[in-house]
Design a protein around this motif. Structure first.
Motif, short mmCIF file in Angstrom:
data_model
loop_
_atom_site.label_atom_id
_atom_site.label_comp_id
_atom_site.label_asym_id
_atom_site.label_seq_id
_atom_site.Cartn_x
_atom_site.Cartn_y
_atom_site.Cartn_z
N GLU A 286 33.17 -54.79 39.73
CA GLU A 286 32.27 -55.25 38.67
C GLU A 286 32.31 -56.77 38.60
O GLU A 286 32.90 -57.43 39.45
N PHE A 287 31.68 -57.32 37.56
CA PHE A 287 31.62 -58.77 37.43
C PHE A 287 31.47 -59.12 35.96
O PHE A 287 30.74 -58.44 35.23
N ASP A 288 32.14 -60.17 35.52
CA ASP A 288 32.06 -60.61 34.13
C ASP A 288 31.55 -62.05 34.09
O ASP A 288 32.32 -62.99 34.23
N LEU A 289 30.26 -62.21 33.89
CA LEU A 289 29.66 -63.53 33.85
C LEU A 289 29.87 -64.25 32.52
O LEU A 289 29.49 -65.42 32.39
N SER A 290 30.45 -63.58 31.55
CA SER A 290 30.56 -64.15 30.20
C SER A 290 31.85 -64.92 29.96
O SER A 290 32.08 -65.40 28.85
N VAL A 291 32.71 -65.08 30.98
CA VAL A 291 34.03 -65.67 30.74
C VAL A 291 33.93 -67.13 30.29
O VAL A 291 34.72 -67.57 29.45
N GLY A 292 32.97 -67.89 30.83
CA GLY A 292 32.84 -69.29 30.41
C GLY A 292 32.49 -69.41 28.95
O GLY A 292 33.08 -70.21 28.21
N SER A 293 31.53 -68.61 28.50
CA SER A 293 31.13 -68.63 27.08
C SER A 293 32.26 -68.13 26.20
O SER A 293 32.45 -68.61 25.07
N MET A 294 33.05 -67.16 26.70
CA MET A 294 34.17 -66.65 25.92
C MET A 294 35.25 -67.71 25.74
O MET A 294 35.92 -67.75 24.70
N LEU B 215 27.11 -64.93 23.49
CA LEU B 215 28.31 -65.69 23.16
C LEU B 215 28.02 -67.19 23.12
O LEU B 215 28.57 -67.92 22.29
N SER B 216 27.16 -67.65 24.03
CA SER B 216 26.80 -69.07 24.02
C SER B 216 26.09 -69.44 22.72
O SER B 216 26.39 -70.46 22.11
N GLY B 217 25.15 -68.59 22.30
CA GLY B 217 24.48 -68.83 21.03
C GLY B 217 25.45 -68.79 19.85
O GLY B 217 25.37 -69.61 18.93
N PHE B 218 26.38 -67.84 19.88
CA PHE B 218 27.38 -67.73 18.82
C PHE B 218 28.27 -68.98 18.78
O PHE B 218 28.63 -69.47 17.71
N MET C 210 33.00 -70.64 34.77
CA MET C 210 32.72 -69.36 35.42
C MET C 210 32.59 -69.53 36.93
O MET C 210 33.19 -68.78 37.70
N LEU C 211 31.83 -70.55 37.37
CA LEU C 211 31.67 -70.78 38.80
C LEU C 211 33.00 -71.16 39.45
O LEU C 211 33.31 -70.72 40.56
N GLN C 212 33.80 -71.98 38.77
CA GLN C 212 35.11 -72.36 39.31
C GLN C 212 36.02 -71.14 39.42
O GLN C 212 36.77 -71.00 40.40
#
Length: 327
Positions: free
Chosen positions: A66-74, A130-133, A244-246
């Motif tokens: 799987e993949f979690d793209l939300s880690v940077g916003s978290m 999450l970014s909006g939050f 996230m990219l790093q």
């Protein structure tokens, strides 16, 4: 009496990654002796404390396919919640941030597992929400705190070159490595990443595995953001923009396959150290952010080639050489 279990030899790819890490350290030390000074090694481990923790959590979702793209916003939300909800009690704020991360990670896993939706789609939605939050929490400004004591304690050097933030990250890698290597659930996570249907038919707990990896990913990101906000005594909605990219790069450099089923926390540790050392050394040489990103891209492409046909060819040559020497 049963014979003692023999340890598995390191693969050629792992040895080459370790050699690359050592070569980078030696090259930067020869170029600029300040690279191996206590002050710079401390700065390097501080950078690793952030990148390594995020990459560790993300890599577990990748190993599970799987993949979690939300880690940077978290990361941003974790830091902001620590300061906003914590007030003068930052430990309480950290608890709020980690509890929030559990909810988000469980929600991601629920949608992926229950409705069979791609995790890329689900976590893109989580990332945007999450970014909006985060921007709502920050109110368009940098949030700061007057409580510097906990930040000073977290950044207090251990043996000159390691802070407590770095020690927490290393402890997380150790716990994740033991979990993946010595538990049945760790085996299930790896198997569902490579052969999910076969794993489900053989009794692997697919649903529970997905909940674990997504919750751990969110927890690692929120913890990284929380610790960073305590260290800096400030937090902003843009904190995790490039993380996230790093983190993906660190996981891939460490040998985690995008297809799932391959990789380990130890390999992610090596990958995180490679990128951290390279970024730190290039920065000391005066290279700007654009050049550092270009260098990261070159290393990433080289590692992808190493894990492909080029790596297979090198492994065959290495095995043949060892066989000749043994003979």
């Amino acid at each position: 009496m049963a014979s003692p279990r023999k340890s598995q030899p390191m693969s050629t790819a792992t040895l080459l990654r370790i050699a690359l890490l050592i070569a980078l350290v030696v090259a930067f030390a020869l170029w600029n002796p300040a690279f191996i000074s206590g002050r710079n090694i401390y700065a390097l481990t501080q950078s690793f404390a952030l990148l390594g923790l995020v990459a560790l959590g993300l890599s577990l979702t990748m190993i599970a396919g799987e993949f979690d793209l939300s880690v940077g916003s978290m990361v941003a939300v974790g830091g902001l919640l620590t300061l906003v909800a914590g007030g003068s009690n930052l430990v309480h704020g950290m608890g709020v941030a980690l509890a929030f991360a559990v909810v988000i990670g469980a929600a991601n896993a629920f949608v992926v597992n229950r409705f069979n939706v791609s995790s890329l789609v689900v976590t893109v939605g989580s990332m945007m929400a999450l970014s909006g939050f985060a921007f709502w929490l920050a109110g368009g400004k940098v949030i700061s705190t007057d409580n510097f004591d906990l930040g000073f304690a977290l950044d207090n050097p251990i043996l000159t070159v390691l802070s407590w933030r770095g020690a927490i990250t290393l402890a997380a890698f150790l716990l994740a490595g033991l979990f993946m290597r010595h538990t049945l659930m760790g085996r299930d996570i790896r198997v569902i990443g490579s052969k999910r249907l076969v794993a489900a038919a053989s009794g692997a707990k697919v649903g529970l595995s997905l909940y674990i990896v997504f919750i751990v990913s969110a927890l690692c990101a929120a913890l990284a953001g929380s610790l960073l906000s305590m260290s800096l005594a400030s937090a902003a909605a843009t904190t995790g923009n490039n993380l996230m990219l790093q983190a993906v790069s660190a996981a891939i450099v460490g040998g985690v396959a995008l297809s799932g089923g391959a990789g380990s926390p130890l390999h992610v540790l090596i990958g995180s150290l490679i990128l951290t050392v390279m970024n730190n050394g290039l920065s000391l040489m005066g290279m700007g952010a654009t050049g550092i990103l270009f260098a990261n891209g070159l290393v990433l492409m080289g590692i992808v080639l190493l894990d492909g046909q080029l790596g297979a060819w090198m492994s065959e040559r290495f095995a043949a050489s060892r066989a000749r020497h043994s003979a």
